[in-house]
Design an enzyme around this catalytic site. Structure first.
Site, short mmCIF file in Angstrom:
data_model
loop_
_atom_site.label_atom_id
_atom_site.label_comp_id
_atom_site.label_asym_id
_atom_site.label_seq_id
_atom_site.Cartn_x
_atom_site.Cartn_y
_atom_site.Cartn_z
N ASP A 41 42.21 33.72 28.15
CA ASP A 41 41.24 32.63 28.17
C ASP A 41 39.89 33.19 28.63
OD1 ASP A 41 39.74 30.28 29.00
OD2 ASP A 41 41.65 29.19 28.95
N ASN A 83 32.33 34.09 20.60
CA ASN A 83 32.42 32.98 19.64
C ASN A 83 33.14 31.77 20.22
OD1 ASN A 83 32.91 31.67 16.84
ND2 ASN A 83 34.97 32.09 17.62
N TYR A 116 27.28 20.29 25.75
CA TYR A 116 27.31 21.29 24.66
C TYR A 116 25.88 21.81 24.37
CZ TYR A 116 28.59 23.20 20.03
OH TYR A 116 28.81 24.01 18.94
N ARG A 158 41.28 31.24 14.84
CA ARG A 158 41.04 30.43 13.64
C ARG A 158 39.54 30.18 13.47
NH1 ARG A 158 40.39 24.98 15.58
NH2 ARG A 158 41.22 24.74 17.67
N GLY A 159 39.23 29.37 12.46
CA GLY A 159 37.85 28.93 12.24
C GLY A 159 36.88 30.09 12.07
N ILE A 160 35.71 29.91 12.65
CA ILE A 160 34.63 30.88 12.48
C ILE A 160 35.03 32.24 13.08
CG2 ILE A 160 32.27 31.39 13.24
CD1 ILE A 160 31.71 28.34 13.01
N ASN A 205 21.79 16.68 20.53
CA ASN A 205 22.53 15.59 19.86
C ASN A 205 22.96 14.58 20.92
OD1 ASN A 205 22.60 16.46 17.16
ND2 ASN A 205 24.19 17.94 17.67
P1 NAP Z 1 37.26 26.10 16.45
O1 NAP Z 1 37.80 25.93 15.06
O2 NAP Z 1 37.57 25.06 17.48
O3 NAP Z 1 37.71 27.53 16.98
C1 NAP Z 1 37.36 27.98 18.25
C2 NAP Z 1 38.39 28.97 18.72
O4 NAP Z 1 38.04 29.32 20.07
C3 NAP Z 1 39.79 28.35 18.75
O5 NAP Z 1 40.76 29.27 18.32
C4 NAP Z 1 39.93 28.01 20.22
O6 NAP Z 1 41.28 27.93 20.67
C5 NAP Z 1 39.22 29.17 20.86
N1 NAP Z 1 38.92 28.87 22.24
C6 NAP Z 1 38.54 27.69 22.78
N2 NAP Z 1 38.44 27.79 24.10
C7 NAP Z 1 38.78 29.06 24.42
C8 NAP Z 1 38.89 29.76 25.63
N3 NAP Z 1 38.65 29.17 26.79
N4 NAP Z 1 39.27 31.06 25.61
C9 NAP Z 1 39.55 31.68 24.44
N5 NAP Z 1 39.46 31.06 23.25
C10 NAP Z 1 39.09 29.76 23.24
O7 NAP Z 1 35.68 26.20 16.44
P2 NAP Z 1 34.71 26.77 15.31
O8 NAP Z 1 34.20 25.63 14.51
O9 NAP Z 1 35.30 27.93 14.62
O10 NAP Z 1 33.49 27.24 16.24
C11 NAP Z 1 33.33 28.58 16.70
C12 NAP Z 1 32.00 28.66 17.44
O11 NAP Z 1 30.94 28.20 16.59
C13 NAP Z 1 31.95 27.78 18.69
O12 NAP Z 1 31.23 28.45 19.70
C14 NAP Z 1 31.17 26.56 18.22
O13 NAP Z 1 30.52 25.91 19.28
C15 NAP Z 1 30.20 27.19 17.25
N6 NAP Z 1 29.66 26.24 16.24
C16 NAP Z 1 30.47 25.71 15.26
C17 NAP Z 1 29.89 24.84 14.32
C18 NAP Z 1 30.70 24.23 13.20
O14 NAP Z 1 30.12 23.52 12.36
N7 NAP Z 1 31.99 24.47 13.10
C19 NAP Z 1 28.54 24.52 14.39
C20 NAP Z 1 27.77 25.07 15.40
C21 NAP Z 1 28.34 25.95 16.32
P3 NAP Z 1 41.96 26.46 20.86
O15 NAP Z 1 42.32 26.03 19.49
O16 NAP Z 1 43.13 26.75 21.73
O17 NAP Z 1 40.95 25.58 21.52
#
Ligand code: NAP
Length: 468
Positions: free
Chosen positions: A286, A309, A374, A242-244, A368
């Site tokens: 994982d 990601n 993080y 999902r997400g990004i 932050n």
């Molecule tokens: P997200 O919606 O939480 O999606 C992250 C995905 O990674 C989820 O499907 C999650 O699964 C999966 N994941 C987590 N831990 C994992 C693991 N150990 N092994 C395999 N998959 C795993 O996050 P997002 O907002 O799309 O963010 C994606 C990346 O962008 C991250 O690295 C985040 O730090 C970075 N980022 C995001 C933002 C923002 O504004 N959204 C800003 C800066 C950086 P679960 O649902 O099971 O946890």
């Protein structure tokens, strides 16, 4: 999550009310509506100029003409001779800038190489100052230059810093029209690699990238054609359910890649749905599993692209941070990336020319409160890609990072209202980015469009004022 305020300010009443109250009026950004075209700048009017001793006129004219741009020069511009010479040699037609207010170029591109003094900066001012107000909405300003050739060259180092301050300031001025300003430093020998970077910055593929500096160097050559840049490539994206991550997987597939999406076993259902939508394959694994590298190698075979990601936040002030939350974030966001890459590098898990893209965060640049864990991981990624760049260059590939700002995902939708509004509006474009904005930058780094770019971190944050 949709940005209701942005939608409201697009209505006549919303525009009037927000104007009266002095509230921001976020522009609607023009984003790419499909895959890279062979000529993404077709029929776009681009006004070009150069400093008197500029060195990049040939590469600039050749790249823009090949991308389909309609090139204009200002008849009174002092840097006209090198442009005419370059265009003549390449058989490219240059048109004179039409007089009058109705001419609204879609991009202004200036070759500032050779500027080495405060006085020299005047040519940049003379070119942009009379024209910037006429730039079309969602327009682009791109300044090209050389990075300083020596640490001892005071003039070059001063000018390079001045150009970065100039572009970042101008970007904050014109962001309210959805327009962006970026700076590209072309190393000697990197001229042939400029074409792909220029297409990225001047097209809708970079809609949320503002106020950034990127270096293009020598190395693996630019592609002969620019359409379907990932055709035949095998790409793995972690956290793709999902997400990004889901958007990255979809965008890589859009450009022709065969995609394997990886996510935690608990997400297998969501992952399956995402992958079946894009014709990809799921891998329920994982990233923090100790054998993740081995399993990726054995179940996927050698990769052309890997996008790290997957990432988590577990925010707590340091004084309240339990060791297990520290360990968990450090391991998922950073430790696992290093372990997986090490394993793939040892076991021929990367094809020649492979590209690695890591997702950092502007939280790793500014820091932050509550995010020592993080922030450490996301800053660690920036150091890591820089350190590993030579190893990937030796294999004809590259490793780079993308640092997202505020992006509209489930993560940011869960924020308290006021925190969310502040995060969203405090950037040059007065809005949050979309997952596709990160996916576009990742796609750029995953393909030969970014030839010559290695070890760098590109912020995709609309020029966030937090973490600037
Ligand atoms: P997200 O919606 O939480 O999606 C992250 C995905 O990674 C989820 O499907 C999650 O699964 C999966 N994941 C987590 N831990 C994992 C693991 N150990 N092994 C395999 N998959 C795993 O996050 P997002 O907002 O799309 O963010 C994606 C990346 O962008 C991250 O690295 C985040 O730090 C970075 N980022 C995001 C933002 C923002 O504004 N959204 C800003 C800066 C950086 P679960 O649902 O099971 O946890």
């Amino acid at each position: 999550m949709s940005d209701r305020f942005l939608e409201f300010t697009q209505t006549a009443f919303g525009k009037q009310l927000s104007g009266l109250l002095g509230l921001p009026q976020p522009p609607r950004l023009r984003r790419a509506d499909g895959a890279y075209a062979e000529q993404p700048l077709a029929r776009r009017s681009v006004l070009i100029g150069t400093a008197p001793h500029a060195e990049l006129a040939g590469a600039m004219v050749a790249s823009l003409a090949a991308a389909g741009a309609e090139l204009f020069i200002a008849p009174d511009h002092t840097g006209i001779a090198p442009l005419k010479e370059a265009a003549h040699g390449l058989g490219v037609a240059l048109k004179g800038e039409p007089s009058g207010e109705s001419f609204a170029p879609e991009a202004l591109v200036f070759d500032a190489s050779g500027i080495e003094s405060a006085e020299g900066l005047r040519t940049l001012f003379d070119f942009l100052q009379p024209r910037v107000a006429r730039l079309a909405r969602n327009g682009r300003v791109l300044v090209l230059t050389r990075p300083p050739s020596s640490l001892d060259d005071i003039g070059q180092r001063t000018a390079a810093a001045a150009l970065s301050g100039f572009t970042r300031s101008l970007s904050k001025e014109i962001g309210r029209k959805g327009s962006t300003v970026n700076l590209v430093q072309v190393r000697r020998g990197g001229e042939d690699n400029l074409a792909g970077t220029l297409r990225f910055f001047l097209s809708e593929h970079s809609a949320f990238v503002a106020g950034q500096v990127l270096q293009v160097g020598a190395g693996e050559g630019a592609p002969a054609t620019f359409g379907s840049p990932l055709a035949g490539k095998l790409a793995l994206v972690t956290g793709a359910a999902r997400g990004i991550g889901a958007s990255i997987a979809q965008t890589l597939a859009r450009e022709g890649a065969q995609v394997i999406g990886m996510d935690r076993p608990q997400e297998e259902g969501a992952l399956g749905e995402t992958m079946s939508r894009i014709g990809g394959r799921g891998l329920a694994l994982d990233v923090s599993a100790k054998d993740a590298g081995e399993r990726i190698r054995s179940e996927c075979g050698p990769l052309d692209v890997i996008v790290h990601n997957a990432g988590v936040t577990r925010d707590k002030m340091l004084r309240n941070m339990p060791p297990h939350l520290w360990d968990m974030v450090l391991d998922i966001n950073l430790g696992s990336i290093v372990r997986i890459n090490d394993k793939l590098m040892q076991d021929d898990g990367f094809k020649p020319g492979a590209r690695v893209v890591c997702i950092s965060s502007i939280g790793g640049i500014a820091g932050n409160p509550g995010q020592t864990n993080y922030g450490a991981t996301k800053a660690g990624i920036i150091g890591y890609v820089d350190a590993l760049a030579p190893a990937f260059a030796q294999r004809g590939g590259a490793i780079n990072a993308v640092a997202p700002g505020f992006i509209e995902t489930q993560m940011t939708a869960a924020m308290p209202l006021m925190t969310r509004e502040v995060g969203r509006r405090l950037n040059s474009l007065s809005q949050g980015g979309l997952p596709i904005d990160i996916a576009e930058a990742v796609t750029f780094f995953s393909s030969a469009h970014s030839a010559g770019v290695n070890g760098q971190t590109l912020r995709v944050c609309g020029q966030s004022f937090i973490g600037a």
